[in-house]
Motif scaffolding. Structure first.
Motif, PDB file in Angstrom:
ATOM      1  N   SER A 311       0.781  -1.216   0.034  1.00  0.00           N
ATOM      2  CA  SER A 311      -0.096   0.136   0.044  1.00  0.00           C
ATOM      3  C   SER A 311       0.972   1.299  -0.017  1.00  0.00           C
ATOM      4  CB  SER A 311      -0.780  -0.028   1.216  1.00  0.00           C
ATOM      5  OG  SER A 311      -1.614  -1.004   1.280  1.00  0.00           O
ATOM      6  N   LYS A 312       2.094   1.020   0.443  1.00  0.00           N
ATOM      7  CA  LYS A 312       3.023   2.283   0.472  1.00  0.00           C
ATOM      8  C   LYS A 312       2.965   2.966  -0.895  1.00  0.00           C
ATOM      9  CE  LYS A 312       5.631   0.798   4.513  1.00  0.00           C
ATOM     10  NZ  LYS A 312       6.742  -0.158   4.784  1.00  0.00           N
ATOM     11  N   HIS A 313       3.103   2.255  -1.951  1.00  0.00           N
ATOM     12  CA  HIS A 313       3.069   2.622  -3.368  1.00  0.00           C
ATOM     13  C   HIS A 313       1.748   3.198  -4.049  1.00  0.00           C
ATOM     14  CE1 HIS A 313       7.195   1.462  -2.728  1.00  0.00           C
ATOM     15  NE2 HIS A 313       6.603   0.440  -2.204  1.00  0.00           N
ATOM     16  N   ALA A 314       0.710   3.094  -3.185  1.00  0.00           N
ATOM     17  CA  ALA A 314      -0.711   3.223  -3.875  1.00  0.00           C
ATOM     18  C   ALA A 314      -1.213   4.457  -4.284  1.00  0.00           C
ATOM     19  CB  ALA A 314      -1.761   2.842  -2.849  1.00  0.00           C
ATOM     20  N   PHE A 315      -1.810   4.710  -5.430  1.00  0.00           N
ATOM     21  CA  PHE A 315      -2.189   6.321  -5.408  1.00  0.00           C
ATOM     22  C   PHE A 315      -3.419   6.279  -4.687  1.00  0.00           C
ATOM     23  CE2 PHE A 315      -1.414   5.098 -10.397  1.00  0.00           C
ATOM     24  CZ  PHE A 315      -0.057   5.496 -10.289  1.00  0.00           C
ATOM     25  N   ASP A 316      -3.641   7.774  -4.329  1.00  0.00           N
ATOM     26  CA  ASP A 316      -4.832   7.830  -3.565  1.00  0.00           C
ATOM     27  C   ASP A 316      -6.299   7.570  -4.121  1.00  0.00           C
ATOM     28  OD1 ASP A 316      -3.581   9.023  -1.643  1.00  0.00           O
ATOM     29  OD2 ASP A 316      -4.130  11.032  -2.254  1.00  0.00           O
ATOM     30  N   ILE A 317      -7.007   7.070  -3.473  1.00  0.00           N
ATOM     31  CA  ILE A 317      -8.556   6.558  -4.074  1.00  0.00           C
ATOM     32  C   ILE A 317      -9.647   7.392  -3.209  1.00  0.00           C
ATOM     33  CG2 ILE A 317     -10.044   4.827  -4.320  1.00  0.00           C
ATOM     34  CD1 ILE A 317      -8.146   3.309  -5.833  1.00  0.00           C
ATOM     35  N   ASN A 318     -10.341   8.382  -3.824  1.00  0.00           N
ATOM     36  CA  ASN A 318     -11.218   9.228  -3.230  1.00  0.00           C
ATOM     37  C   ASN A 318     -12.663   8.742  -3.609  1.00  0.00           C
ATOM     38  OD1 ASN A 318      -9.452  10.616  -1.599  1.00  0.00           O
ATOM     39  ND2 ASN A 318      -8.896  11.509  -3.575  1.00  0.00           N
ATOM     40  N   SER A 338     -20.039   1.378   2.833  1.00  0.00           N
ATOM     41  CA  SER A 338     -19.994   1.172   4.398  1.00  0.00           C
ATOM     42  C   SER A 338     -18.751   1.548   5.241  1.00  0.00           C
ATOM     43  CB  SER A 338     -20.649  -0.213   4.830  1.00  0.00           C
ATOM     44  OG  SER A 338     -19.500  -1.076   4.399  1.00  0.00           O
ATOM     45  N   LYS A 339     -17.471   1.799   4.080  1.00  0.00           N
ATOM     46  CA  LYS A 339     -16.409   2.065   4.905  1.00  0.00           C
ATOM     47  C   LYS A 339     -16.053   3.545   4.197  1.00  0.00           C
ATOM     48  CE  LYS A 339     -15.343  -1.736   6.739  1.00  0.00           C
ATOM     49  NZ  LYS A 339     -15.359  -1.967   8.071  1.00  0.00           N
ATOM     50  N   GLY A 340     -17.184   4.260   3.845  1.00  0.00           N
ATOM     51  CA  GLY A 340     -17.041   5.555   3.660  1.00  0.00           C
ATOM     52  C   GLY A 340     -16.581   6.250   2.307  1.00  0.00           C
ATOM     53  N   LEU A 341     -16.461   5.088   1.219  1.00  0.00           N
ATOM     54  CA  LEU A 341     -15.743   5.660   0.054  1.00  0.00           C
ATOM     55  C   LEU A 341     -16.873   5.806  -0.964  1.00  0.00           C
ATOM     56  CD1 LEU A 341     -13.334   5.690  -1.869  1.00  0.00           C
ATOM     57  CD2 LEU A 341     -13.600   3.240  -2.418  1.00  0.00           C
ATOM     58  N   PRO A 342     -17.012   7.104  -1.447  1.00  0.00           N
ATOM     59  CA  PRO A 342     -18.321   7.304  -2.597  1.00  0.00           C
ATOM     60  C   PRO A 342     -17.948   6.236  -3.752  1.00  0.00           C
ATOM     61  CG  PRO A 342     -17.160   9.239  -2.029  1.00  0.00           C
ATOM     62  CD  PRO A 342     -16.437   8.324  -1.332  1.00  0.00           C
ATOM     63  N   ILE A 343     -19.169   5.762  -4.267  1.00  0.00           N
ATOM     64  CA  ILE A 343     -18.957   4.773  -5.182  1.00  0.00           C
ATOM     65  C   ILE A 343     -20.185   4.929  -6.300  1.00  0.00           C
ATOM     66  CG2 ILE A 343     -19.831   3.030  -4.022  1.00  0.00           C
ATOM     67  CD1 ILE A 343     -17.835   1.207  -5.501  1.00  0.00           C
ATOM     68  N   MET A 344     -19.887   4.985  -7.543  1.00  0.00           N
ATOM     69  CA  MET A 344     -20.790   5.126  -8.716  1.00  0.00           C
ATOM     70  C   MET A 344     -21.279   3.512  -8.894  1.00  0.00           C
ATOM     71  SD  MET A 344     -20.476   7.630 -11.422  1.00  0.00           S
ATOM     72  CE  MET A 344     -18.842   8.284 -11.435  1.00  0.00           C
ATOM     73  N   MET A 345     -22.475   3.288  -8.996  1.00  0.00           N
ATOM     74  CA  MET A 345     -22.704   2.038  -9.349  1.00  0.00           C
ATOM     75  C   MET A 345     -23.532   1.939 -10.726  1.00  0.00           C
ATOM     76  SD  MET A 345     -24.775  -0.923  -7.230  1.00  0.00           S
ATOM     77  CE  MET A 345     -26.384   0.089  -7.000  1.00  0.00           C
ATOM     78  N   LYS A 346     -22.863   1.343 -11.964  1.00  0.00           N
ATOM     79  CA  LYS A 346     -23.533   1.560 -13.169  1.00  0.00           C
ATOM     80  C   LYS A 346     -24.027   0.191 -13.709  1.00  0.00           C
ATOM     81  CE  LYS A 346     -23.179   2.618 -18.068  1.00  0.00           C
ATOM     82  NZ  LYS A 346     -23.755   1.277 -18.505  1.00  0.00           N
ATOM     83  N   ASP A 347     -25.306   0.024 -14.264  1.00  0.00           N
ATOM     84  CA  ASP A 347     -25.916  -0.970 -14.909  1.00  0.00           C
ATOM     85  C   ASP A 347     -26.634  -0.811 -16.133  1.00  0.00           C
ATOM     86  OD1 ASP A 347     -26.137  -4.109 -13.309  1.00  0.00           O
ATOM     87  OD2 ASP A 347     -27.360  -3.853 -15.252  1.00  0.00           O
ATOM     88  N   ILE A 348     -27.052  -1.709 -16.936  1.00  0.00           N
ATOM     89  CA  ILE A 348     -27.678  -1.280 -17.940  1.00  0.00           C
ATOM     90  C   ILE A 348     -29.279  -1.661 -17.732  1.00  0.00           C
ATOM     91  CG2 ILE A 348     -26.149  -1.844 -19.916  1.00  0.00           C
ATOM     92  CD1 ILE A 348     -26.987  -4.748 -20.071  1.00  0.00           C
ATOM     93  N   ARG A 380     -26.523   8.218   5.320  1.00  0.00           N
ATOM     94  CA  ARG A 380     -25.400   8.982   4.801  1.00  0.00           C
ATOM     95  C   ARG A 380     -24.665   7.795   4.157  1.00  0.00           C
ATOM     96  NH1 ARG A 380     -24.243  11.301   9.849  1.00  0.00           N
ATOM     97  NH2 ARG A 380     -22.970   9.584  10.525  1.00  0.00           N
ATOM     98  N   THR A 381     -24.505   6.678   4.579  1.00  0.00           N
ATOM     99  CA  THR A 381     -23.761   5.618   3.729  1.00  0.00           C
ATOM    100  C   THR A 381     -24.452   5.040   2.394  1.00  0.00           C
ATOM    101  OG1 THR A 381     -23.350   4.326   5.804  1.00  0.00           O
ATOM    102  CG2 THR A 381     -23.025   3.041   3.870  1.00  0.00           C
ATOM    103  N   LEU A 382     -25.886   5.126   2.403  1.00  0.00           N
ATOM    104  CA  LEU A 382     -26.644   4.993   1.042  1.00  0.00           C
ATOM    105  C   LEU A 382     -26.274   6.166   0.021  1.00  0.00           C
ATOM    106  CD1 LEU A 382     -30.310   3.350   1.992  1.00  0.00           C
ATOM    107  CD2 LEU A 382     -28.222   2.333   0.975  1.00  0.00           C
ATOM    108  N   SER A 383     -26.093   7.296   0.825  1.00  0.00           N
ATOM    109  CA  SER A 383     -26.061   8.431  -0.122  1.00  0.00           C
ATOM    110  C   SER A 383     -24.691   8.377  -0.853  1.00  0.00           C
ATOM    111  CB  SER A 383     -26.241   9.663   0.469  1.00  0.00           C
ATOM    112  OG  SER A 383     -25.202   9.935   1.097  1.00  0.00           O
ATOM    113  N   LEU A 384     -23.869   7.625  -0.375  1.00  0.00           N
ATOM    114  CA  LEU A 384     -22.303   7.550  -1.091  1.00  0.00           C
ATOM    115  C   LEU A 384     -22.615   6.442  -2.229  1.00  0.00           C
ATOM    116  CD1 LEU A 384     -20.023   6.998   2.088  1.00  0.00           C
ATOM    117  CD2 LEU A 384     -20.394   8.831   0.468  1.00  0.00           C
ATOM    118  N   ILE A 385     -23.477   5.643  -2.340  1.00  0.00           N
ATOM    119  CA  ILE A 385     -23.785   4.901  -3.657  1.00  0.00           C
ATOM    120  C   ILE A 385     -24.448   5.621  -4.514  1.00  0.00           C
ATOM    121  CG2 ILE A 385     -24.479   2.927  -4.425  1.00  0.00           C
ATOM    122  CD1 ILE A 385     -24.536   1.547  -1.736  1.00  0.00           C
TER     123      ILE A 385
END
Ligand code: NAD
Length: 717
Positions: A311-318, A338-348, A380-385
């Motif tokens: 992980s020391k060489h990882a890029f930031d993930i926001n 649930s771990k606080g990371l905003p995520i887009m969820m795409k489907d067709i 708050r968690t749901l609004s991150l998806i």
């Protein structure tokens, strides 16, 4: 300063009042533990205290965030190789120091300011009183390592908190929150974290003043338990029924040994009781289960350290995105949010997006129900998806995880489509279960940014994520994916690319061994029962029902293409045959077993006689097999492929391979993993077993690596 060591310092807190602080503060390392050095210093410090004349009372404290984490598990490996009688003598020596500390002629209070586990908890038990901070934890987790408390913990707890509570604490190994510890009497007071020391000193002063009868408190521990024979019998019978309903004594003998030892020593004076504890501890510590479980603990630490280094060489993930809102995509979105990371969820399909969101809210609602979350936090968690049917916002995510259907053509199309929309340095990850990452990378312009990120189903519960390095995957892409997996609360293991990667590559020959047994006439229920008795959470027929027979058949084709010499049978197996009859497993209510939904909405497994009739079509023989033959054939196929993965450099070490199999497919933890299993059978014995079954095909034949290890007298650990 009364005593100055590298791990322990003893000094006056208030010389006029004769109050001393016995402080654990390891100069090396971030936590206090009872390692060799600390044990030696403890003996020295006790000897000095015995000679001091003007001490009136003592507080045991820690200068670290953790009170004392326990014994040094790293040292166990060497200790537990000693013969049982040497271990017994060693234990009595340490216990002598604990006993002498307990009998110092003044009161002692433990100021517990963080985790006091194992030996740390036992240290508090040799004090007369325990004051705990609100965020501390206290417990005796030793049985999780195949041993049980050996510094007097099994002796003092029944005398202090009662037989039932002591048995529960030791058998479950749970870490008690202070409020729960207070209820059972494992601590005497719970105070704000910042007041622990002051409260402990205050209590100590009350002991010195004679307001508390600390001598009576001590005497309780030195004498046998105060229950008559009938009460004792009742306490043990009830506790044993509860304990052994959960822990099979053959698989986890330490629990049985602890219960037996406690039964044998509760009526003895402390010194005699300690000898009984030590003898039983030495027995537990020399079992293969203890070696496997201690090894597992160390492997877990090694795997976590590797992930931290990556992980020391990882890029930031926001911000992340997931393509596909199905079983896996929905699970990934939930876990990230649930771990606080905003995520887009795409489907067709909108219906899939709705399903994904409703599954996430169900999981979150359960947490609220259990008091682990609040409605506000859930919102708050749901609004991150962010569910979406289009690619409008794909210029922002730092990583996109593809989790669409397991079809290479669809995946290639989706991946190259999204590659044109994201930033140049966005990582693209695929959650494919079987398709080679190098192969999928061929459709991409920036294959260096492409990596495998294989979650397991159900995502929120399964701890493992395989991070797959394709031929062209960059170190940064691997590092960033490892970091993301950690951020999502998972344990990543980095593997190299091949069909099925590590876990599924090993699982398919295991299913192959199952199919061959059925072909030759074995009963699938007997196979399941045998493998469950061996320690698997579910037998192979039940497992394929849970995975889905369609998924199994589909995956088997990919694996057959990749490893034709051992994964391409020249007959139709039972899994494929049932699949062709429309049986998909749990998902459509029928596979090897039938499924009904129980009152809680969970699938309930039922026997189905018709399965036997259907299987006749693929059975060319009517042999019967004993348990050992079933175990040997199933385990050879599984373990051999694990070794081949090591041989091929798919996985870097036995520790990672063993951890992956325990976390990914539920390999019995008390057996430590496939490599540990081979070691414990003996490499030469294992190779001989392979030779016995070599006629069944390549999957059963010993890999070259094992023959070389056998010749060189080497083991994995
Ligand atoms: P699924 O069928 O439940 O979900 C696939 C989703 O992808 C569907 O919602 C579908 O509408 C959507 N989809 C299809 N084409 C799309 C596109 N072009 N763009 C966006 N979305 C699209 O499948 P799943 O079980 O979630 O599996 C997804 C992936 O995860 C597969 O590669 C599978 O091998 C892998 N996987 C599955 C499991 C498992 O146990 N289910 C475990 C590990 C990995």
């Amino acid at each position: 300063m009364i005593y100055q060591g590298n791990s322990i310092q003893v000094d006056y807190l208030d010389q006029a009042a004769g109050i001393v602080e016995f402080r654990f503060d390891a100069k090396q390392g971030s936590v206090n533990k009872f390692d060799k050095q600390t044990n030696n210093e403890f003996v020295e410090a006790v000897a000095i205290l015995e000679k001091s004349s003007n001490i009136k009372g003592l507080v045991v404290s820690s200068a670290k965030k953790v009170f004392i984490a326990g014994a040094d598990i790293g040292e166990f490996v060497e200790y537990f190789k000693k013969p049982a009688d040497e271990l017994y003598t060693w234990l009595l020596q340490i216990n002598d120091a604990f006993n002498r500390f307990e009998r110092l002629p003044f009161p002692k209070v433990a100021a517990v300011n963080g985790a006091a586990l194992g030996g740390g908890c036992e240290m508090t038990l040799v004090c007369e009183y325990r004051v705990a901070g609100v965020s501390s934890q206290i417990g005796l987790p030793e049985t999780k390592l195949g041993i049980f408390p050996g510094f007097g913990g099994s002796v003092r707890t029944p005398r202090l908190i009662g037989i039932d509570n002591a048995l529960e604490a030791i058998a479950t190994g749970k870490a008690y929150k202070p409020a729960d510890a207070l209820k059972i009497g494992l601590v005497d007071a719970v105070v704000a974290d910042e007041s622990v020391m002051d409260s402990a000193v205050d209590l100590l002063k009350k002991c010195i003043d004679g307001q508390f009868d600390w001598q009576a408190r001590r005497q309780e521990k030195l004498e046998p338990v105060k229950l008559n024979q009938i009460e004792q019998t009742m306490a043990f019978t009830t506790a044993k029924a509860m304990i052994f309903a959960k822990a099979n004594p053959k698989q986890y003998p330490a629990v049985a040994l602890a219960v037996e030892a406690i039964e044998n020593h509760v009526n003895l004076p402390l010194d005699e009781a300690i000898k009984v504890e030590a003898a039983a501890f030495a027995k537990a510590a020399t079992t293969p289960q203890a070696a496997a479980l201690v090894g597992l603990f160390l492997n877990d630490q090694a795997v976590k350290k590797l992930a931290k280094d990556y992980s020391k060489h990882a890029f930031d993930i926001n911000e992340a995105a997931v393509l596909g809102a199905g079983i896996m995509g929905g699970g990934i979105a939930y876990q990230a949010a649930s771990k606080g990371l905003p995520i887009m969820m795409k489907d067709i399909k909108n219906s899939q997006l709705e399903l994904g969101m409703s599954e996430a809210s169900k999981l979150l609602a359960k947490e609220v129900e259990r008091g682990k979350s609040t409605p506000e936090k859930m919102g708050r968690t749901l609004s991150l998806i962010r569910p979406t049917l289009n690619y409008g916002d794909f210029a922002t995510p730092d990583i996109v995880i593809e989790a669409v259907v397991e079809n290479p053509a669809v995946k290639e199309a989706v991946l190259s489509e999204v590659e044109d929309l994201v930033k140049d340095d966005t990582i693209l990850a695929s959650n494919t279960s079987t398709i080679s990452i190098t192969r999928l990378a061929k459709s991409l312009k920036r294959p260096e940014n492409f990596v495998g990120m294989h979650f397991f189903n159900p995502v929120h519960r399964m701890p493992l994520v395989e991070v797959i390095r394709g031929e062209k995957t960059s170190d940064e892409a691997v590092a960033t994916t490892v970091a993301l997996a950690q951020k999502m609360g998972k344990t990543p293991i980095v593997v190299n690319d091949c069909p099925g990667f590590l876990v599924n590559r090993v699982l398919f020959p295991y299913f192959g061994a199952f199919d061959l047994l059925i072909k030759e006439g074995a009963d699938f229920v007997q196979i399941d029962k045998t493998m469950e008795k061996f320690g698997w959470p579910m037998g192979p027929a039940y497992l394929i029902d849970v995975v889905g027979l369609d998924t199994g058949v589909h995956g088997a084709k990919v694996m057959a293409e990749g490893f034709a010499d051992r994964m391409k049978p020249d007959y139709k197996g039972s899994i494929e045959h049932l699949y062709e009859q429309g049986r998909l497993g749990q998902k459509n209510g029928i596979g090897f077993y039938k499924y009904e939904t129980d009152k809680k909405g969970k699938p309930k497994k039922l026997a189905d006689d018709e399965t036997y009739a259907l299987l006749k079509a693929v059975q060319t023989d009517a042999q019967s097999f004993d348990e050992q033959a079933i175990i040997d054939r199933m385990m050879l196929a599984f373990c051999n492929e694990t070794v081949r993965c090591l041989e091929d450099g798919i996985v870097a070490s036995a520790a990672e391979a063993d951890m992956a199999m325990i976390m990914g497919v539920g390999f019995p933890p008390f057996r430590g993993g496939p490599c540990r299993y081979i070691d414990q059978l003996g490499v030469a014995n294992y190779v001989a077993l392979c030779d016995r079954y070599a006629h069944l095909g390549k999957a059963y034949q010993a890999p070259d690596k094992l023959r070389q290890m056998c010749d060189a007298g080497e083991t994995f650990y």
